[in-house]
Design an enzyme around this catalytic site. Structure first.
Site, PDB file in Angstrom:
ATOM      1  N   GLU A  89      -6.757   1.825 -13.435  1.00 56.13           N
ATOM      2  CA  GLU A  89      -6.169   3.018 -12.813  1.00 56.13           C
ATOM      3  C   GLU A  89      -4.917   3.464 -13.565  1.00 56.13           C
ATOM      4  O   GLU A  89      -4.738   4.655 -13.854  1.00 56.13           O
ATOM      5  CB  GLU A  89      -5.841   2.737 -11.340  1.00 56.13           C
ATOM      6  CG  GLU A  89      -7.092   2.591 -10.492  1.00 56.13           C
ATOM      7  CD  GLU A  89      -6.818   2.332  -9.017  1.00 56.13           C
ATOM      8  OE1 GLU A  89      -7.745   2.514  -8.216  1.00 56.13           O
ATOM      9  OE2 GLU A  89      -5.693   1.931  -8.656  1.00 56.13           O
ATOM     10  N   ASP A 128      -3.574  -9.728   2.331  1.00 53.18           N
ATOM     11  CA  ASP A 128      -3.596 -10.309   0.976  1.00 53.18           C
ATOM     12  C   ASP A 128      -3.088 -11.747   0.918  1.00 53.18           C
ATOM     13  O   ASP A 128      -3.463 -12.497   0.019  1.00 53.18           O
ATOM     14  CB  ASP A 128      -2.734  -9.463   0.020  1.00 53.18           C
ATOM     15  CG  ASP A 128      -3.385  -8.132  -0.309  1.00 53.18           C
ATOM     16  OD1 ASP A 128      -4.454  -7.837   0.260  1.00 53.18           O
ATOM     17  OD2 ASP A 128      -2.818  -7.380  -1.128  1.00 53.18           O
ATOM     18  N   CYS A 151      -1.317   1.714  -3.202  1.00 54.31           N
ATOM     19  CA  CYS A 151      -2.316   2.779  -3.038  1.00 54.31           C
ATOM     20  C   CYS A 151      -1.738   4.190  -2.963  1.00 54.31           C
ATOM     21  O   CYS A 151      -2.216   5.099  -3.649  1.00 54.31           O
ATOM     22  CB  CYS A 151      -3.113   2.556  -1.759  1.00 54.31           C
ATOM     23  SG  CYS A 151      -3.447   0.852  -1.357  1.00 54.31           S
ATOM     24  N   GLY A 159      -4.011  -9.472 -11.841  1.00 54.99           N
ATOM     25  CA  GLY A 159      -4.252  -9.997 -10.507  1.00 54.99           C
ATOM     26  C   GLY A 159      -2.963 -10.172  -9.723  1.00 54.99           C
ATOM     27  O   GLY A 159      -1.863 -10.097 -10.271  1.00 54.99           O
ATOM     28  N   CYS A 208       0.826  -1.214   0.000  1.00 53.32           N
ATOM     29  CA  CYS A 208       0.000   0.000   0.000  1.00 53.32           C
ATOM     30  C   CYS A 208       0.858   1.261   0.000  1.00 53.32           C
ATOM     31  O   CYS A 208       0.688   2.145  -0.830  1.00 53.32           O
ATOM     32  CB  CYS A 208      -0.929  -0.009   1.218  1.00 53.32           C
ATOM     33  SG  CYS A 208      -1.798   1.546   1.418  1.00 53.32           S
TER      34      CYS A 208
HETATM   35  P1  NDP Z   1      -8.081  -7.593 -10.248  1.00 53.80           P
HETATM   36  O1  NDP Z   1      -8.491  -8.866  -9.656  1.00 53.80           O
HETATM   37  O2  NDP Z   1      -8.830  -6.346  -9.898  1.00 53.80           O
HETATM   38  O3  NDP Z   1      -8.082  -7.706 -11.824  1.00 53.80           O
HETATM   39  C1  NDP Z   1      -7.365  -8.690 -12.485  1.00 53.80           C
HETATM   40  C2  NDP Z   1      -7.697  -8.597 -13.947  1.00 53.80           C
HETATM   41  O4  NDP Z   1      -6.913  -9.492 -14.678  1.00 53.80           O
HETATM   42  C3  NDP Z   1      -9.150  -8.943 -14.218  1.00 53.80           C
HETATM   43  O5  NDP Z   1      -9.640  -8.063 -15.184  1.00 53.80           O
HETATM   44  C4  NDP Z   1      -9.067 -10.353 -14.733  1.00 53.80           C
HETATM   45  O6  NDP Z   1     -10.089 -10.690 -15.617  1.00 53.80           O
HETATM   46  C5  NDP Z   1      -7.745 -10.318 -15.472  1.00 53.80           C
HETATM   47  N1  NDP Z   1      -7.097 -11.613 -15.591  1.00 53.80           N
HETATM   48  C6  NDP Z   1      -6.788 -12.474 -14.585  1.00 53.80           C
HETATM   49  N2  NDP Z   1      -6.171 -13.559 -15.088  1.00 53.80           N
HETATM   50  C7  NDP Z   1      -6.074 -13.383 -16.410  1.00 53.80           C
HETATM   51  C8  NDP Z   1      -5.568 -14.174 -17.461  1.00 53.80           C
HETATM   52  N3  NDP Z   1      -4.999 -15.336 -17.244  1.00 53.80           N
HETATM   53  N4  NDP Z   1      -5.642 -13.682 -18.725  1.00 53.80           N
HETATM   54  C9  NDP Z   1      -6.203 -12.486 -18.969  1.00 53.80           C
HETATM   55  N5  NDP Z   1      -6.738 -11.709 -18.007  1.00 53.80           N
HETATM   56  C10 NDP Z   1      -6.667 -12.147 -16.740  1.00 53.80           C
HETATM   57  O7  NDP Z   1      -6.528  -7.457  -9.924  1.00 53.80           O
HETATM   58  P2  NDP Z   1      -5.501  -6.259 -10.022  1.00 53.80           P
HETATM   59  O8  NDP Z   1      -4.212  -6.878 -10.380  1.00 53.80           O
HETATM   60  O9  NDP Z   1      -6.031  -5.151 -10.859  1.00 53.80           O
HETATM   61  O10 NDP Z   1      -5.456  -5.757  -8.532  1.00 53.80           O
HETATM   62  C11 NDP Z   1      -5.215  -6.690  -7.465  1.00 53.80           C
HETATM   63  C12 NDP Z   1      -6.034  -6.339  -6.252  1.00 53.80           C
HETATM   64  O11 NDP Z   1      -5.486  -5.191  -5.640  1.00 53.80           O
HETATM   65  C13 NDP Z   1      -7.469  -5.963  -6.577  1.00 53.80           C
HETATM   66  O12 NDP Z   1      -8.302  -7.080  -6.585  1.00 53.80           O
HETATM   67  C14 NDP Z   1      -7.834  -5.012  -5.486  1.00 53.80           C
HETATM   68  O13 NDP Z   1      -8.422  -5.713  -4.437  1.00 53.80           O
HETATM   69  C15 NDP Z   1      -6.507  -4.408  -5.065  1.00 53.80           C
HETATM   70  N6  NDP Z   1      -6.400  -3.029  -5.550  1.00 53.80           N
HETATM   71  C16 NDP Z   1      -7.259  -2.100  -5.052  1.00 53.80           C
HETATM   72  C17 NDP Z   1      -7.205  -0.796  -5.483  1.00 53.80           C
HETATM   73  C18 NDP Z   1      -8.163   0.194  -4.923  1.00 53.80           C
HETATM   74  O14 NDP Z   1      -8.739  -0.071  -3.881  1.00 53.80           O
HETATM   75  N7  NDP Z   1      -8.382   1.326  -5.577  1.00 53.80           N
HETATM   76  C19 NDP Z   1      -6.243  -0.359  -6.481  1.00 53.80           C
HETATM   77  C20 NDP Z   1      -5.398  -1.420  -6.967  1.00 53.80           C
HETATM   78  C21 NDP Z   1      -5.490  -2.702  -6.498  1.00 53.80           C
HETATM   79  P3  NDP Z   1     -11.559 -11.127 -15.115  1.00 53.80           P
HETATM   80  O15 NDP Z   1     -12.199  -9.882 -14.594  1.00 53.80           O
HETATM   81  O16 NDP Z   1     -12.194 -11.609 -16.355  1.00 53.80           O
HETATM   82  O17 NDP Z   1     -11.370 -12.173 -14.093  1.00 53.80           O
END
Ligand code: NDP
Length: 461
Positions: A184, A305, A48, A264, A43
């Site tokens: 973002e 996490d 963040c 992710g 964070c």
């Molecule tokens: P997210 O889970 O938000 O998003 C991951 C993205 O990657 C999704 O769109 C997912 O698709 C896609 N994806 C996953 N696996 C594959 C794959 N094999 N091939 C193609 N696409 C794929 O994760 P982030 O990495 O963006 O962020 C991680 C976590 O950090 C978030 O879940 C959140 O909780 C936290 N975070 C919070 C923030 C805030 O509060 N403002 C800011 C940044 C992070 P699909 O949707 O189809 O599954």
């Protein structure tokens, strides 16, 4: 009773780890804490906080443009990436210092070392090889960006970790993913003048959010000039001179300076010695915990996490405070993961709490949807073509507001306060009898008197 070096040893100096260690130490417990990178965790160090600073930086060009409608003339502007990075680094260093100071003041022993479990009560500090024992152990090692290791050319790509330290601002970037981080950063890089493309496998970005917000944000981002490719993924990345060549599964070829994967985050448990200690993990490597954050070993807890419950800073902090109540205050307390308000710092911003229209329609026989879409006041003079969107989702049976969704300026700030109302179980009548604050955008939330539509048994009526 066996004696231990520490009452509590914490592995990981992020939000959950520092909070549990600092509070336990301030209660007079003997606490040790180890962090292999920098105190503050994802964070503060590479999540963040620096992200929000980048968001501010990326918004200025729109502010400069908007000012003309209010009578201002702004001279020639330019942006210096290295200056931003230096200023951000200084602020992060200050915050890191505060995290350390908090632990020092509470008289916790701070170790700047990776720590691994040797057995259920013993931790080895890898920097020195020293072992220490503890009555309780907290594992709060967080997560790490999914490297997408099976993607040919993944080693040529960056993750959010590197995005905070790029030596120079790329001219063009392709960001893979449709979640928080991808969305973002697409807005950040675009705002800083980078030609930005986002590629997402699904039909629409931000899969778990309200459909209206997803479409609204998609349209707003596209209107700004961000290209969004849906229903496609990167098949291969290769180097072509200075640039990277990206082949997509659907047959498109893109040439960009930088490719960022935001697909992710994985729990950071590799090599932690969990097996030696008897701590069980799931197929993704996340530590399995019960409702009290207790692992399969009763005196070892895991927070944040690394448990892959809800990957948000305030959740890790809350879980840490519940751990303190449970273990040190004789008050077993389960973390409450219901109705967590959240924001996506996209441009426009998203603020949301509770059920999306789609989820509420699936759960309840009948819902009322209150929806307002309007031009924010500032846009009248700035001339910016943007719309603000607000939605309240109400369960028709008891009039409880079960979801609130905002797209537009300060949506995150509003979501925080809406979170209180939903948590308190407020009904639509409570919203209706609340006086508006005028002139604000938020007043729409208490002046949408009639439902825009209803959904009964899944059908819009
Ligand atoms: P997210 O889970 O938000 O998003 C991951 C993205 O990657 C999704 O769109 C997912 O698709 C896609 N994806 C996953 N696996 C594959 C794959 N094999 N091939 C193609 N696409 C794929 O994760 P982030 O990495 O963006 O962020 C991680 C976590 O950090 C978030 O879940 C959140 O909780 C936290 N975070 C919070 C923030 C805030 O509060 N403002 C800011 C940044 C992070 P699909 O949707 O189809 O599954």
């Amino acid at each position: 009773m066996p004696s231990y070096d520490y009452d509590l040893f914490v592995i990981g100096g992020g939000s959950g780890g520092v909070r549990s260690g600092r509070v336990a130490a301030s209660m007079g417990k003997k606490v040790g804490i180890a962090e292999e990178y920098r105190y503050g965790g994802t964070c503060v160090i590479r999540g963040c906080v620096p992200k929000k600073l980048f968001v501010y930086a990326s918004q200025f060009h729109e502010h400069f443009e908007d000012s003309a409608g209010f009578g201002w003339t702004v001279g020639e502007t330019s942006f210096d990436w290295t200056k931003l990075i230096a200023a951000k680094d200084k602020e992060i260093e200050r915050l890191e210092g505060l995290y350390r100071k908090g632990l020092e003041n509470a008289k916790a022993d701070i170790f700047d070392s990776r720590a691994e479990l040797v057995d259920a009560h013993t931790v080895r500090l890898t920097k020195t090889g020293q072992t220490v024992t503890a009555e309780h152990i907290v594992i709060a090692t967080g997560g790490t960006p999914n490297p997408h290791a099976h993607l040919p050319g993944h080693e040529l790509c960056i993750s959010s970790n590197e995005a905070f330290h790029l030596e120079k601002l790329p001219k063009s970037i392709l960001i893979a993913g449709g979640g928080y981080i991808a969305v973002e950063f697409a807005n950040i890089f675009h705002g800083l003048g980078v030609e930005t493309t986002l590629i997402y496998r699904g039909k629409e970005i931000l899969s778990r959010f309200d459909g209206d917000l997803r479409r609204g944000l998609h349209n707003a981002m596209t209107a700004k000039g961000i290209r969004i490719i849906c229903q496609d993924i990167i098949a291969e990345v290769s180097r072509k001179g200075e640039a990277l060549s990206v082949a997509t599964k659907e047959g498109e070829t893109l040439h960009v300076d930088t490719v960022m994967l935001a697909l992710g985050r994985d729990p950071y448990t590799n090599g932690l010695g969990l097996e030696a200690a008897g701590v069980k993990t799931d197929a993704r490597g996340a530590i399995i915990v019960d409702e009290y954050s207790r692992t399969s070993v009763p005196h070892i807890f895991a927070l944040g996490d690394v448990t892959d419950r809800v990957q948000l800073t305030p959740v890790a902090i809350h879980e840490a405070m519940c751990f303190i109540e449970t273990v040190y205050k004789n008050n077993p307390t389960k973390p409450d993961h219901e109705l967590i308000a959240t924001a996506v710092f996209s441009q426009p911003e998203i603020g949301t709490v509770g059920l999306s229209e789609e989820a509420a329609a699936a759960k309840y026989d009948e819902i009322e949807v209150y929806r307002a879409e309007f031009r924010p006041m500032k846009a009248t003079l700035s001339g910016r073509q943007e719309k603000m969107l607000m939605k309240l989702i109400v369960n028709a049976a008891d009039k409880k507001v079960v979801g609130a969704h905002i797209l537009g300026h300060d949506a995150g700030e509003m979501a925080q306060l809406l979170g209180i109302t939903l948590k308190a179980g407020c009904t639509k009548d409570d919203f209706d009898r609340t006086m508006a604050v005028h002139p604000t955008a938020a007043e729409e939330l208490v002046t949408m008197y009639n439902p825009s539509y209803r959904i009964r048994n899944g059908e819009r009526v």
